[in-house]
Design an enzyme around this catalytic site. Structure first.
Site, mmCIF file in Angstrom:
data_model
loop_
_atom_site.group_PDB
_atom_site.id
_atom_site.type_symbol
_atom_site.label_atom_id
_atom_site.label_comp_id
_atom_site.label_asym_id
_atom_site.label_seq_id
_atom_site.Cartn_x
_atom_site.Cartn_y
_atom_site.Cartn_z
ATOM 1 N N TYR A 1 -57.704 -2.283 -4.274
ATOM 2 C CA TYR A 1 -57.183 -2.341 -5.651
ATOM 3 C C TYR A 1 -58.152 -1.646 -6.608
ATOM 4 O O TYR A 1 -57.763 -0.787 -7.405
ATOM 5 C CB TYR A 1 -56.979 -3.795 -6.087
ATOM 6 C CG TYR A 1 -56.988 -3.980 -7.579
ATOM 7 C CD1 TYR A 1 -55.914 -3.580 -8.352
ATOM 8 C CD2 TYR A 1 -58.115 -4.505 -8.235
ATOM 9 C CE1 TYR A 1 -55.937 -3.705 -9.730
ATOM 10 C CE2 TYR A 1 -58.146 -4.636 -9.606
ATOM 11 C CZ TYR A 1 -57.053 -4.231 -10.346
ATOM 12 O OH TYR A 1 -57.088 -4.342 -11.710
ATOM 13 N N SER B 1 -59.783 -0.949 -15.380
ATOM 14 C CA SER B 1 -60.351 -2.289 -15.193
ATOM 15 C C SER B 1 -61.857 -2.200 -15.061
ATOM 16 O O SER B 1 -62.398 -1.205 -14.560
ATOM 17 C CB SER B 1 -59.765 -2.889 -13.912
ATOM 18 O OG SER B 1 -60.524 -4.002 -13.508
ATOM 19 N N LYS C 1 -57.929 2.021 -9.020
ATOM 20 C CA LYS C 1 -58.241 2.217 -10.447
ATOM 21 C C LYS C 1 -59.250 3.351 -10.612
ATOM 22 O O LYS C 1 -59.115 4.191 -11.506
ATOM 23 C CB LYS C 1 -58.765 0.919 -11.074
ATOM 24 C CG LYS C 1 -57.719 -0.171 -11.208
ATOM 25 C CD LYS C 1 -56.600 0.224 -12.176
ATOM 26 C CE LYS C 1 -55.453 -0.767 -12.179
ATOM 27 N NZ LYS C 1 -54.276 -0.312 -12.943
HETATM 28 C C1 UD1 Z 1 -60.772 -9.444 -10.670
HETATM 29 C C2 UD1 Z 1 -61.207 -8.060 -11.072
HETATM 30 C C3 UD1 Z 1 -60.306 -7.495 -12.109
HETATM 31 C C4 UD1 Z 1 -58.881 -7.595 -11.672
HETATM 32 C C5 UD1 Z 1 -58.527 -9.028 -11.415
HETATM 33 C C6 UD1 Z 1 -57.105 -9.090 -10.967
HETATM 34 C C7 UD1 Z 1 -63.631 -7.771 -10.956
HETATM 35 C C8 UD1 Z 1 -64.932 -7.845 -11.675
HETATM 36 N N1 UD1 Z 1 -62.551 -8.095 -11.645
HETATM 37 O O1 UD1 Z 1 -61.110 -10.302 -11.703
HETATM 38 O O2 UD1 Z 1 -60.610 -6.148 -12.303
HETATM 39 O O3 UD1 Z 1 -58.034 -7.058 -12.643
HETATM 40 O O4 UD1 Z 1 -59.389 -9.517 -10.391
HETATM 41 O O5 UD1 Z 1 -56.805 -10.216 -10.258
HETATM 42 O O6 UD1 Z 1 -63.548 -7.414 -9.805
HETATM 43 N N2 UD1 Z 1 -62.604 -18.448 -9.732
HETATM 44 C C9 UD1 Z 1 -62.905 -19.714 -9.236
HETATM 45 N N3 UD1 Z 1 -61.905 -20.447 -8.695
HETATM 46 C C10 UD1 Z 1 -60.612 -20.008 -8.626
HETATM 47 C C11 UD1 Z 1 -60.303 -18.711 -9.155
HETATM 48 C C12 UD1 Z 1 -61.331 -17.959 -9.678
HETATM 49 O O7 UD1 Z 1 -64.049 -20.153 -9.295
HETATM 50 O O8 UD1 Z 1 -59.750 -20.720 -8.114
HETATM 51 C C13 UD1 Z 1 -63.686 -17.639 -10.313
HETATM 52 C C14 UD1 Z 1 -63.878 -16.318 -9.593
HETATM 53 O O9 UD1 Z 1 -64.708 -16.460 -8.462
HETATM 54 C C15 UD1 Z 1 -64.499 -15.490 -10.702
HETATM 55 C C16 UD1 Z 1 -63.836 -16.033 -11.973
HETATM 56 O O10 UD1 Z 1 -63.323 -17.311 -11.627
HETATM 57 O O11 UD1 Z 1 -65.871 -15.726 -10.781
HETATM 58 C C17 UD1 Z 1 -62.702 -15.167 -12.461
HETATM 59 O O12 UD1 Z 1 -61.855 -14.898 -11.365
HETATM 60 P P1 UD1 Z 1 -60.455 -14.145 -11.501
HETATM 61 O O13 UD1 Z 1 -59.652 -14.771 -12.575
HETATM 62 O O14 UD1 Z 1 -59.858 -14.074 -10.144
HETATM 63 O O15 UD1 Z 1 -60.832 -12.697 -12.002
HETATM 64 P P2 UD1 Z 1 -61.893 -11.635 -11.439
HETATM 65 O O16 UD1 Z 1 -62.127 -11.840 -9.995
HETATM 66 O O17 UD1 Z 1 -63.062 -11.635 -12.348
#
Ligand code: UD1
Length: 341
Positions: free
Chosen positions: A151, A126, A155
């Site tokens: 987590y 990841s 990895k």
């Molecule tokens: C993270 C990890 C990734 C992991 C994944 C598993 C990092 C860079 N990435 O992804 O390796 O496999 O989790 O779950 O650490 N968001 C909102 N509102 C929400 C949900 C998410 O604003 O309700 C935003 C988050 O703050 C983020 C983006 O959407 O900025 C993507 O979030 P998400 O889908 O959870 O993935 P990552 O956190 O990038």
């Protein structure tokens, strides 16, 4: 047909990879304990493939049970190891479970691969291994930083295990470590897709459940980051594209190309902010999304996206889908799910 063992093959990325393997002429064999998936995924796979898929209900940390799979499937050409826990927040609360499962399953798998002389492994890593990177986009040479969660640490540790193994004199296992960016979307048939249990933690399932009326509104996790619109930037890759990267990686191993251990970023090379994703979703689906800005989420990386030069040049891998297409497929999948999930 060359047999490829797919651990976690009923999971989100695993199931799409099973389809891609079959389409490329391989015979995928699933090993899964359904810890975070459902046996119903097999029905979706059967519908897409118009045939059955061999599968074993086995926990990869259960050495005796996993060994019986290797005994039964004597001529495996390789393994793709997806089976792992993957929820960042949960890993903070249950670190031991994460180390036990994610490291334990890899260790058992590697011992069995060595015993049964199955020498080709594709491992699910990841972009989380980069932590908060100093430079964007990240290349495979970008130094890894301390992980923000147990987590992420699992990895990093699994990658270290594979690199250490590659140095051993008696090692014959060759591995490709794929560092996924943010997989989204679903198979165009909408017969398989992401199946979050309970309230989704990841962005896209939360978006689609909000549009479906299951959640009242999306909360965007902060808009004061040092990015053009203040929201986090990620590299969102269609899961069908990501699945194909595994086929290319397996083929590279079978062709005997590359080193004992190799690492590739698998993303699109494009970064999109959370707000851009919301806008793209509205554009791609015609759905209006109810959202509010909330506080930043602890542990979030402000911005990360992939430099994909290495995967393009050495694997010949290129993504095909746009963000809008991926989001439209996620919405189509959501509409097949119960309205009260
Ligand atoms: C993270 C990890 C990734 C992991 C994944 C598993 C990092 C860079 N990435 O992804 O390796 O496999 O989790 O779950 O650490 N968001 C909102 N509102 C929400 C949900 C998410 O604003 O309700 C935003 C988050 O703050 C983020 C983006 O959407 O900025 C993507 O979030 P998400 O889908 O959870 O993935 P990552 O956190 O990038």
């Amino acid at each position: 047909m060359k047999k490829i063992l797919v651990t976690g093959g009923t999971g989100y990325i695993g199931s799409h990879t099973v389809v891609a393997l079959r389409e490329a002429g391989f015979e995928p064999i699933i090993v899964d304990n359904y810890a975070n998936s459902s046996g119903k995924v097999l029905d979706g796979l059967r519908a897409i493939l118009s045939s059955d898929v061999r599968n074993y209900e086995v926990d990869c940390t259960d050495r005796a049970a996993f060994r019986r799979v290797f005994e039964a499937e004597s001529d495996l050409a390789g393994v793709i190891h997806f089976a792992a826990f993957k929820a960042v927040g949960e890993s903070v609360q249950k670190p031991l479970a994460y180390f036990q499962n994610n490291l334990g399953s890899l260790l058992v798998l590697l011992e069995l691969m060595r015993e049964f002389k199955v020498n080709n492994l594709v491992f699910s890593s990841s972009c989380t291994v980069y932590g908060i990177p100093d430079q964007l986009p990240v290349t495979e040479e970008t130094p890894t930083k301390p992980a923000s969660s147990p987590y992420g640490r699992t990895k990093q540790m699994c990658e270290d295990i594979l690199r250490d193994l590659s140095q051993a004199d008696d090692n014959e296992v060759k591995s490709i470590l794929l560092r996924y960016f943010n997989p989204i979307g679903a198979h165009p048939s909408a017969k398989i897709g992401e199946l979050p249990l309970g309230v989704p933690q990841n962005l896209i399932p939360f978006v689609t459940q909000t549009a479906a009326g299951i959640r009242e509104k999306l909360t965007i996790n902060g808009d004061t980051y040092d990015t053009p619109d203040g929201t986090n930037i990620r590299d969102y890759i269609h899961v069908v594209d990501l699945a194909k990267a595994h086929v290319v990686a397996v083929q590279r191993l079978l062709d005997g190309k590359g080193d004992a251990v190799e690492t590739f970023n698998v993303g699109t090379g494009r970064g999109n902010s959370v707000l851009e994703v919301v806008q793209a979703f509205e554009r791609a689906t015609g759905q209006k999304l109810n959202y509010v800005i909330g506080p930043p989420r602890t542990g979030d990386v402000p911005a990360i996206y992939a430099d994909v030069t290495k995967a393009t040049q050495e694997l010949g891998f290129k993504t095909e889908s746009t963000l809008d297409e991926a989001l439209a497929s996620a919405w189509k999948w959501q509409q097949t799910l119960p309205a009260n999930a």
